[in-house]
Every structure is written in structure tokens, then in C-alpha cells.
Design a protein around this motif. Structure first.
Motif, PDB file in Angstrom:
ATOM      1  N   ALA A 169       4.349 -28.203  19.221  1.00  0.00           N
ATOM      2  CA  ALA A 169       4.902 -27.787  17.934  1.00  0.00           C
ATOM      3  C   ALA A 169       5.989 -26.720  18.107  1.00  0.00           C
ATOM      4  O   ALA A 169       6.440 -26.131  17.131  1.00  0.00           O
ATOM      5  N   GLY A 170       6.354 -26.450  19.348  1.00  0.00           N
ATOM      6  CA  GLY A 170       7.441 -25.490  19.579  1.00  0.00           C
ATOM      7  C   GLY A 170       6.989 -24.044  19.632  1.00  0.00           C
ATOM      8  O   GLY A 170       7.797 -23.127  19.472  1.00  0.00           O
ATOM      9  N   GLY A 171       5.711 -23.838  19.873  1.00  0.00           N
ATOM     10  CA  GLY A 171       5.203 -22.464  19.951  1.00  0.00           C
ATOM     11  C   GLY A 171       5.770 -21.703  21.138  1.00  0.00           C
ATOM     12  O   GLY A 171       6.085 -22.300  22.166  1.00  0.00           O
ATOM     13  N   ARG A 172       5.932 -20.404  20.972  1.00  0.00           N
ATOM     14  CA  ARG A 172       6.405 -19.549  22.068  1.00  0.00           C
ATOM     15  C   ARG A 172       5.261 -18.665  22.540  1.00  0.00           C
ATOM     16  O   ARG A 172       4.402 -18.295  21.752  1.00  0.00           O
ATOM     17  N   ASN A 173       5.338 -18.276  23.805  1.00  0.00           N
ATOM     18  CA  ASN A 173       4.268 -17.443  24.383  1.00  0.00           C
ATOM     19  C   ASN A 173       2.897 -18.037  24.096  1.00  0.00           C
ATOM     20  O   ASN A 173       1.989 -17.345  23.619  1.00  0.00           O
ATOM     21  N   VAL A 174       2.768 -19.304  24.356  1.00  0.00           N
ATOM     22  CA  VAL A 174       1.490 -19.970  24.104  1.00  0.00           C
ATOM     23  C   VAL A 174       0.426 -19.357  25.019  1.00  0.00           C
ATOM     24  O   VAL A 174       0.624 -19.273  26.223  1.00  0.00           O
ATOM     25  N   THR A 175      -0.646 -18.888  24.430  1.00  0.00           N
ATOM     26  CA  THR A 175      -1.672 -18.174  25.193  1.00  0.00           C
ATOM     27  C   THR A 175      -3.037 -18.826  25.018  1.00  0.00           C
ATOM     28  O   THR A 175      -3.708 -18.616  24.005  1.00  0.00           O
ATOM     29  N   PRO A 176      -3.447 -19.630  25.986  1.00  0.00           N
ATOM     30  CA  PRO A 176      -4.805 -20.169  25.899  1.00  0.00           C
ATOM     31  C   PRO A 176      -5.812 -19.095  26.314  1.00  0.00           C
ATOM     32  O   PRO A 176      -5.470 -18.191  27.074  1.00  0.00           O
ATOM     33  N   PHE A 177      -6.998 -19.171  25.799  1.00  0.00           N
ATOM     34  CA  PHE A 177      -8.024 -18.204  26.227  1.00  0.00           C
ATOM     35  C   PHE A 177      -9.408 -18.843  26.222  1.00  0.00           C
ATOM     36  O   PHE A 177      -9.687 -19.742  25.435  1.00  0.00           O
ATOM     37  N   VAL A 178     -10.232 -18.399  27.151  1.00  0.00           N
ATOM     38  CA  VAL A 178     -11.649 -18.773  27.184  1.00  0.00           C
ATOM     39  C   VAL A 178     -12.391 -17.451  27.353  1.00  0.00           C
ATOM     40  O   VAL A 178     -12.533 -16.938  28.452  1.00  0.00           O
ATOM     41  N   ASP A 179     -12.800 -16.850  26.253  1.00  0.00           N
ATOM     42  CA  ASP A 179     -13.443 -15.535  26.308  1.00  0.00           C
ATOM     43  C   ASP A 179     -14.949 -15.691  26.539  1.00  0.00           C
ATOM     44  O   ASP A 179     -15.514 -16.758  26.317  1.00  0.00           O
ATOM     45  N   ASP A 180     -15.572 -14.621  26.965  1.00  0.00           N
ATOM     46  CA  ASP A 180     -17.027 -14.656  27.162  1.00  0.00           C
ATOM     47  C   ASP A 180     -17.710 -15.023  25.858  1.00  0.00           C
ATOM     48  O   ASP A 180     -17.322 -14.561  24.788  1.00  0.00           O
ATOM     49  N   TYR A 181     -18.727 -15.830  25.983  1.00  0.00           N
ATOM     50  CA  TYR A 181     -19.473 -16.247  24.811  1.00  0.00           C
ATOM     51  C   TYR A 181     -20.952 -16.281  25.185  1.00  0.00           C
ATOM     52  O   TYR A 181     -21.313 -16.797  26.241  1.00  0.00           O
ATOM     53  N   ALA A 182     -21.795 -15.714  24.349  1.00  0.00           N
ATOM     54  CA  ALA A 182     -23.241 -15.791  24.559  1.00  0.00           C
ATOM     55  C   ALA A 182     -23.815 -16.774  23.545  1.00  0.00           C
ATOM     56  O   ALA A 182     -23.368 -16.815  22.396  1.00  0.00           O
ATOM     57  N   VAL A 183     -24.816 -17.545  23.950  1.00  0.00           N
ATOM     58  CA  VAL A 183     -25.441 -18.474  23.009  1.00  0.00           C
ATOM     59  C   VAL A 183     -25.897 -17.666  21.783  1.00  0.00           C
ATOM     60  O   VAL A 183     -26.403 -16.550  21.914  1.00  0.00           O
ATOM     61  N   GLY A 184     -25.686 -18.211  20.614  1.00  0.00           N
ATOM     62  CA  GLY A 184     -26.060 -17.517  19.382  1.00  0.00           C
ATOM     63  C   GLY A 184     -24.881 -16.870  18.692  1.00  0.00           C
ATOM     64  O   GLY A 184     -24.894 -16.662  17.481  1.00  0.00           O
ATOM     65  N   GLU A 185     -23.863 -16.578  19.494  1.00  0.00           N
ATOM     66  CA  GLU A 185     -22.703 -15.886  18.952  1.00  0.00           C
ATOM     67  C   GLU A 185     -21.979 -16.716  17.897  1.00  0.00           C
ATOM     68  O   GLU A 185     -21.298 -16.172  17.031  1.00  0.00           O
ATOM     69  N   GLY A 186     -22.141 -18.038  17.976  1.00  0.00           N
ATOM     70  CA  GLY A 186     -21.547 -18.911  16.955  1.00  0.00           C
ATOM     71  C   GLY A 186     -22.265 -18.774  15.612  1.00  0.00           C
ATOM     72  O   GLY A 186     -21.789 -19.264  14.587  1.00  0.00           O
TER      73      GLY A 186
END
Ligand SMILES: Cc1cc2nc3c(=O)[nH]c(=O)nc-3n(C[C@H](O)[C@H](O)[C@H](O)COP(=O)(O)OP(=O)(O)OC[C@H]3O[C@@H](n4cnc5c(N)ncnc54)[C@H](O)[C@@H]3O)c2cc1C
Ligand code: SF4
Lengths: 219, 570
Positions: free
Chosen positions: B483-500
Motif C-alpha cells: 500500500a506504499g507504506g514507509r518505514n514499515v515496521t513488523p514486530f513480534v512482541d512478548d506475549y503471555a497466554v491470557g494476555e489476549g
């Protein structure tokens, strides 16, 4: 990800459904007491006045009030008293001390005695010092961190524990700027005169010409 | 207390007991009382009166003692788990529990974040309000893939109940005709902003099989069932006096109260369901009064557990007898196992160039939704089963963009009067597989403030979830790039079960009493007058926000239960 990266990431999100609480999750804030006979709790009166002037150098009065007019120094006093742990407080206060020394060295006067141009020059030096100095991340012992407040945390052994408290000791300029901006833009004049804030917008329009909207939304 | 037990019953005796007054309990109370049953609703938390107890609702930014964040010391001391979930902040912290009073323990190599709201209304006060139907892609998934056990229901069984609940709750959204994300009975959708509209077009042009829609949310875009339309304040988790988002306060409990058949008893911690060995049925429940610590007993013909997935599970595990040494209704041994959540905290964001002359008015407390596109419609992933959807949205940077940089002074101040660049943010919510090894049990040693055994969690992610989270980041980045995004920043941050905060699965439904706790009507296989209609019943997780499914299943279960009662079948 360090804290400044986190801040700029979050700045990008401003306005999204997630943003308000996320931003709030990173930035601290405190009710600013507006009593006319206000006395700082942790700062000396001199430090409070120095911080007021430094904050006003970051956000000066224009056709709207500046940071020095809205009690940002009171907000800073509350944050360092009730929100910061000792390490952060000491680090910040030593920054104030060094700024004062620099004022004396450079201009032969206290911060309070400087003209606004001189304060701007001093601020530029603080920026340069900050750029040269990396932020320190320190882990804080929970008990020690809150000892000054009374009861240390006691959590039943074996249960899910509080996370380790990690604090970032930002270079003075960055911490001062952050506190100034949060204090200013969440103050009533900052939010409603410099920017705009409507408690009950009443409608959502997803594409409105900026011209018609006017200024940045404070929230 | 609005009504007393009916005359021909003893004191403390009702037709029905509902445990919990959150999203599922509110619906159970409404449905039972509207069918004429004298119903006791037991809620462990304090009372929260609509509007009156929304104490922070009118706060302006400058009124908030800590300007939105919170008292860090208080968080560390009292809400050190709750405050780790993003949505907890200064203005809503009073709707989340005190972690010191409500501890839990962790097994080896396990972590879990248990985010709770103990009060009348439960987490219906603070939920994110996103509502998506499950479909047969979800109901058939376990059977199709040979994962654990099959659901005992299919989409057609629940579809009319989705209709019924959506019409009641009021869900705004856009019909899209996507088979695996079925359309519902929608109120007019909220608007997308310009960048979101563009983004939707870009996705549809560049990717087969992917699209984007406005969030389907339990927020009213017009007056509905005596509740007001949304004012776009984005203050929802403080409580909403307009009643514009669905909560038990303005929904199930309000309408249950109106029947005159409901008795609501706050401060009532249910710790046991009493099993009557002679009749093979549940006789009632035991309660500790949270304030007086008095122990009480209440009886009823039918019992609905709606204490949230893990709350209901805890009660059942603690209800032991000669007949059920491992917890009531647990002859299968499935109780407490198959904990699931929706793993998230992976995605991407980017600056979106253009539209500098466009902005928005109002704070839309809703975002966009990209329905699942993995392992569906011909897509096949090697790294993981199932899929995920994205939530997110576009916005323009505000004053906070000035914090991290070196500028100051008049020009700097002036520059922030205009909003900054647009950015687009995508956050995946994925399906977690049911696994026997992910379970809760009663801790043999640790008890809470009231002397009740706490839960011990044995929960971790499998490769399936980890691989999926990586894909959430990669695919989000790919769409932003396209879509033409600039500074595209993927991330996979820490997640603990239940946090959702979508914990579920610990008293699952199934056809076989040897493998499941509940049957197709959320009725305990072992105890016919006992129903569990919160997230505990979920046989698989889907990736859709689950609460509307709990509501639909609750209404369906009540309908079935009352029919059975009338036929003498319970
Ligand atoms: C910040 C946040 C965002 C969320 N966003 C979404 C979303 O967008 N979409 C979505 O579908 N879901 C969302 N959820 C999840 C949603 O809130 C839950 O799925 C839903 O509330 C579950 O309903 P419930 O009735 O099972 O539990 P709850 O609403 O938690 O209610 C359970 C009630 O039972 C009471 N209780 C517990 N134990 C006992 C006991 N022993 N005795 C008596 N009473 C007891 C509790 O005090 C509580 O009031 C979100 C949750 C949070 C916190
Ligand atoms: S955004 Fe809408 S639903 Fe949320 S608090 Fe405001 S009026 Fe209520």
C-alpha cells in the motif's frame, strides 16, 4: 526496543482506537495542584522556578500560553514525588543541578537570571549533551523502590509476581522535554487553546479537510 | 435487591441461580427471568450502578490524577498483573481486580496473565466490544484436522442465536458476504477514514483472498433498545452513561431487573456447587460474603455458571464429593484442560504518505478488521494450522510525536499545531490450538484472601502459535509495503497466554461424556441441571473475539434448559 523508540512508535499511533490508553501507558501524568499558595514537595522553590523557565523555553508563550504559564513545574514536582523511584528522581535532580552550573559557567548567572535568548542557548547545550549521552536502563529492587512510601510489596510466595521494575534514566533534556510536553498538552490551556479537545465529539467523520478540523486533536 | 424468592419455596431458594454478572451472566439472567424464572444472580464483586458509578467518565485529561497512566506505585503494589494488559489505565483501573487479593500460581515454564473484573457487570464494562461470528470453518476445524475432539454443534445450530443476540445487543458493522466470517444483523457501520479506505482498496487489488472491513462492534450507531447512540468519545472503559456500548448494566441485568424476577446479590463469592448424590443433581451453591465473610447457601432447580471461563472452572474444581473427587461434572477429566487464548502482539505498522490535507473529527473507539485469510480458500500454510485476523486502523500522529526529538521553542510548538503523518497499524489475533498440556488445577498450598485454593496455571505456546505470530508480522508488513507504506515496521512482541483476555476452553463441549464436560447445550454431561455458558465451553478457539458467541450459546442454553424444565426433563 528502547524507550525512545517506544515513544516514537506510540506517537505514530496517536488517534487510533488503541492509542489513547497505549500512549497513556507509556507517559506519566499527575493532577496539577492549582492552589495559589502552592509549595513544591520535593523540589526547592528555586528549582521549581528554574524548571518553570526551562519548560517555558521548550514551549514558550505565543498567541497561546506557554509551559511556564500552565503550572508544568507543579506537574513535574508531583511526578518526581509520587511517580518516580529514587534512582529516577536523583538522576533528574542532578540534571537540574548541572543545568544551573552550566548557566553559571556560561553566562555568569543563575537560570532565573538569564534572558530568554540565553535560556535558549543553554537549552541547545542541554540537547547536545543529551545526544552524546546514552540512556541508562536500570533494574530496581521493588522493595527498595517503594520503601520511601511505606509498605514494601509483599506478594505471597509462589504466586505470579510483579514484573521486575525497569527504569530508564534518560538524559536530562529528554526527560525534561517529555515531562514538559505531557504536562503542557494535557493541561486545559494546552489541550483547548493551543490544540483542541472536545469531551463529547458527538459524531465521527473519517475524512474531513484539515482546514475545517483546524488544529491537532489533543486527544 | 429487587425481588424475594417466590412464596412456595423456602428462604434462599430460587428457580434458577446464575453465577457471575458479566457478559454471559447478564444474558443468562435476562433470558431466565424473561421466561418467568425467579432467578438469583450471585456476583463476587461490588455493585456497579449504571452511570452513577462511572466515576471517571467526566474527567478531562487535566482532571486525571496521573493523566491517563496511573499511579505507578499503586499498580506495582495492587495491580501488578492487571496493569500488564495494555488497556488498563488510570481512568479504568477501578474496574480491574486487586492482584494481591486474587493471586494465582504458575507451574514450571508457564506464564499466564489473568485479567479480571470482579464487579457487577464483570468485564462487560471494560471489554473492547469487537464482535465476530464463528463459522463452520471454525466448528469443523478440529474434526477436519484431527485435532482433539469435534464440536457438538455446527454453524446452523447457533446462527439463529447470533441473530437473536445481535439484534438485542446492537452491533454496528458492514455486511461483506464472507462465508467464514458470516454477516450478522448489523446497525449502520462506523466510517473508515481516508487512509483506511485506500488501504482496503490496496489489499483487494494486491492480494487474492484478503479484504478489510470496519470493525464490527457492540456500539450503537443509532438509538437502540432504549439506549443512546455513540458520541465518539473513546472513553468506553470508564463506563458510558449513554449506554452506547453493550454492558450488562444497560443490557441483560437491566432487562432482567425489569421482569421483577431477578435478585442480584453482589459481594457473593461462590466457592462450591452442592451436589446431591441422591438425585444426581446440583442442589445449589455455597457462598462466602466478600465483606462479612459469612458463609451462605442458596438452592435452585437449575444453575448457570457464568463466572468467566476460569472462574467457573475454579468453582467446579473446588466442588468435590465422593461422586466427583476431581471436581464436579469432571468424570471425563477434561475439566481445567485445553486452556486457550488468542495470541496477539504481533503485526506491523508504517507511515502512510499522502492525505496531508485530510483529518478526522471524533474519536472512533473502533478500528478495522482483516478477516482470516490463512488456511482458507485454498491458502495452505506449512508452519501452522488455522489462522488469524487483524485489528488496527489508521490515524495521524499528534503532539506526542515531538517527545523523542531535539527540537524546542516557538517553531517547534507551532509545528505541533498541525497533525503529523498518517500511519497504519495492524495487530493479529490468532487461533490457539487446544492442548491437554495447557491446563489449570487447584494449587494444593496457596489460598486467596478468603482461604480458597487458587488456580495454578500450566500454560505455554506451541510452535503452531509461534509460527503463526511470525506470519502475522510478515503478512502485515507485506500489506503495508504493497500500500506504499514507509518505514514499515513488523514486530513480534512478548506475549503471555491470557494476555489476549480471551481465555477459554476449560470445560469443553463435546458429544462424548468421556472426553468433554458439556454437551451440545452447554449442559454438564454428569449433572443435568448444571449449565456452563461462558468461555469454558469452547472446544476450539477460532480467532474471532469470542463474547458474542458466549452470549448466543447462553441464550440457546437457557432456551433448552427451560424447555426441559417444563417437560420435567431436568
Ligand atoms: C480490555 C478488554 C478488552 C476485551 N475486548 C474484547 C472484544 O473486543 N471482544 C470480545 O468478544 N471480548 C473482549 N474481551 C473479553 C470479554 O470481556 C470476555 O470474553 C467476556 O467478558 C467474558 O464474559 P463472561 O461473562 O464469561 O466473564 P466476565 O465478563 O468476566 O464476567 C464474569 C463475572 O463472574 C464473576 N465471578 C467470577 N468468579 C465468581 C465466583 N466464584 N462467584 C461469583 N461471581 C464470580 C466476576 O466477578 C465477573 O463479574 C475483552 C476483555 C477485556 C478486559
Ligand atoms: S465512544 Fe461511544 S460507546 Fe464509548 S464511551 Fe463514548 S459514547 Fe460511549
Amino acid at each position: 526496543m528502547d524507550r525512545r523508540q517506544a515513544l516514537s512508535r506510540i506517537a505514530l499511533l496517536t488517534g487510533s482506537a488503541l492509542s489513547y490508553s497505549t500512549i497513556a501507558g507509556v507517559l506519566g501524568g499527575c493532577e496539577v495542584p492549582d492552589a495559589p499558595d502552592w509549595q513544591p514537595e520535593t523540589l526547592t522553590s528555586v528549582q521549581a522556578e528554574q524548571l518553570r523557565l526551562l519548560a517555558d523555553t521548550i514551549i514558550p508563550a505565543t498567541d497561546t500560553p506557554g509551559a511556564g504559564d500552565v503550572g508544568v513545574e507543579r506537574f513535574i514536582d508531583q511526578i518526581i514525588t509520587y511517580w518516580m523511584v529514587e534512582e529516577e528522581r536523583d538522576h533528574f535532580l542532578s540534571g537540574v543541578g548541572r543545568a544551573q552550573e552550566q548557566a553559571l559557567e556560561r553566562f555568569g548567572d543563575d537560570i532565573e537570571g538569564l534572558t530568554s535568548d540565553q535560556r535558549a542557548e543553554l537549552m541547545q547545550e542541554l540537547v547536545e549533551a543529551a545526544e552524546a549521552q546514552p540512556a541508562d536502563v536500570v533494574k530496581v529492587e521493588m522493595d527498595a523502590a517503594w520503601a520511601a512510601y511505606g509498605d514494601p510489596v509483599e506478594v505471597v510466595e509462589g504466586t505470579r509476581q510483579p514484573p521486575e521494575l525497569e527504569v530508564t534514566l534518560d538524559p536530562f533534556f529528554y526527560r525534561l522535554k517529555e515531562l514538559t510536553m505531557v504536562g503542557y498538552y494535557t493541561s486545559e490551556p494546552g489541550a483547548t487553546e493551543e490544540l483542541q479537545y472536545i469531551h463529547v465529539p458527538g459524531r465521527y467523520d473519517g475524512c474531513e479537510p484539515l482546514e475545517d478540523v483546524g488544529r491537532t486533536w489533543a486527544v | 435487591m429487587s425481588s424475594s424468592p417466590s412464596i412456595n419455596q423456602g428462604p434462599n431458594t430460587y428457580d434458577a441461580i446464575v453465577v457471575g454478572s458479566g457478559i454471559s451472566g447478564g444474558i443468562a439472567a435476562k433470558e431466565l427471568t424473561q421466561k418467568g424464572l425467579k432467578t438469583l444472580v450471585l456476583e463476587r464483586g461490588r455493585n456497579v450502578e449504571h452511570s452513577v458509578d462511572y466515576i471517571t467518565e467526566e474527567h478531562r485529561p487535566w482532571d486525571e490524577p496521573f493523566r491517563g497512566q496511573t499511579d505507578r506505585r499503586k499498580m506495582q503494589e495492587e495491580q501488578y498483573v492487571q496493569s500488564q494488559a495494555g488497556p488498563v489505565n488510570e481512568s479504568n483501573a477501578h474496574f480491574f481486580i486487586n492482584d494481591r487479593d486474587n493471586p494465582y500460581t504458575l507451574g514450571e515454564d508457564s506464564d499466564f496473565l489473568w485479567i479480571r473484573g470482579h464487579q457487577v457487570g464483570g468485564r462487560s464494562l471494560t471489554w473492547g466490544r469487537q464482535c465476530y461470528r464463528l463459522s463452520d470453518l471454525d466448528f469443523e476445524a478440529n474434526a477436519r484436522e484431527g485435532v482433539e475432539i469435534d464440536w457438538p454443534i455446527r454453524y446452523e445450530d447457533i446462527a439463529p442465536w447470533y441473530d437473536y443476540m445481535e439484534e438485542y445487543v446492537g452491533i454496528s458493522g458492514q455486511a461483506e458476504g464472507i462465508p467464514h466470517l458470516p454477516d450478522g444483523k448489523f446497525l449502520p457501520p462506523m466510517a473508515m477514514n481516508c487512509v483506511e479506505q485506500d488501504f482496503r482498496e490496496s489489499i483487494e487489488q494486491n492480494f487474492d483472498n484478503r479484504t478489510m472491513t470496519i470493525g464490527r462492534t457492540a456500539m450503537l450507531t443509532q438509538t437502540h433498545n432504549g439506549r443512546g447512540a455513540c458520541q465518539y468519545r473513546n472513553l468506553c472503559s470508564r463506563g458510558c452513561s449513554y449506554g452506547a456500548y453493550y454492558s450488562s448494566q444497560v443490557g441483560g441485568l437491566r432487562d432482567a431487573r425489569e421482569t421483577g424476577n431477578m435478585t442480584l446479590r453482589p459481594n457473593s463469592i461462590v466457592y462450591e456447587v452442592i451436589f446431591d448424590s441422591d438425585t444426581g443433581r446440583a442442589r445449589g451453591v455455597r457462598v462466602i460474603d466478600r465483606e462479612t465473610e459469612e458463609e451462605l447457601e442458596f438452592h435452585a432447580d437449575v444453575i448457570f455458571l457464568c463466572a468467566s471461563a476460569l472462574g467457573s472452572t475454579q468453582i467446579l474444581l473446588n466442588s468435590t464429593s465422593n461422586d466427583f473427587p476431581d471436581g464436579l461434572a469432571n468424570s471425563s477429566g477434561a475439566l481445567g484442560h485445553y486452556v486457550m487464548d488468542h495470541p496477539f502482539k504481533a503485526g506491523a505498522f508504517a507511515e502512510m504518505p499522502g492525505y496531508e490535507d485530510q483529518y478526522y473529527h471524533g474519536r472512533r473507539a473502533n478500528g478495522i478488521y482483516i478477516p482470516r485469510f490463512r488456511n482458507v480458500n485454498g491458502d495452505q500454510q506449512d508452519g501452522f494450522l488455522r489462522g488469524y485476523g487483524y485489528q488496527g486502523g489508521a490515524s495521524r500522529a499528534g503532539w506526542a510525536r515531538g517527545i523523542g526529538n531535539d527540537s524546542f521553542g516557538v517553531d517547534f510548538k507551532e509545528s505541533l499545531r498541525e497533525p503529523g503523518p498518517w500511519s497504519m497499524f495492524l495487530l493479529g489475533f490468532g487461533e490457539m490450538l487446544p492442548r491437554y498440556e495447557n491446563y489449570v488445577e487447584l494449587d494444593p498450598e496457596v489460598t486467596d484472601r478468603w482461604g480458597l485454593p487458587v488456580l495454578r496455571f500450566h500454560t505455554s505456546l506451541s510452535d503452531n502459535e509461534q509460527n503463526m505470530r511470525q506470519d502475522m508480522a510478515d503478512s502485515a508488513a507485506e500489506m503495508l509495503e504493497a500500500a506504499g507504506g514507509r518505514n514499515v515496521t513488523p514486530f513480534v512482541d512478548d506475549y503471555a497466554v491470557g494476555e489476549g483476555i480471551h481465555e477459554m476452553g476449560t470445560a469443553r463441549m463435546g458429544a462424548d461424556p468421556n472426553e468433554s464436560v458439556l454437551n451440545e447445550y452447554n449442559q454438564a454431561h454428569d449433572v443435568p441441571n448444571l449449565f456452563v455458558t461462558d468461555g469454558a465451553c469452547m472446544t476450539s478457539a477460532g480467532c474471532q473475539n469470542p463474547s458474542i458467541t458466549y452470549m448466543a450459546l447462553t441464550a440457546r442454553a437457557v432456551d433448552y434448559a427451560v424447555e426441559q424444565m417444563n417437560n420435567g426433563g431436568l
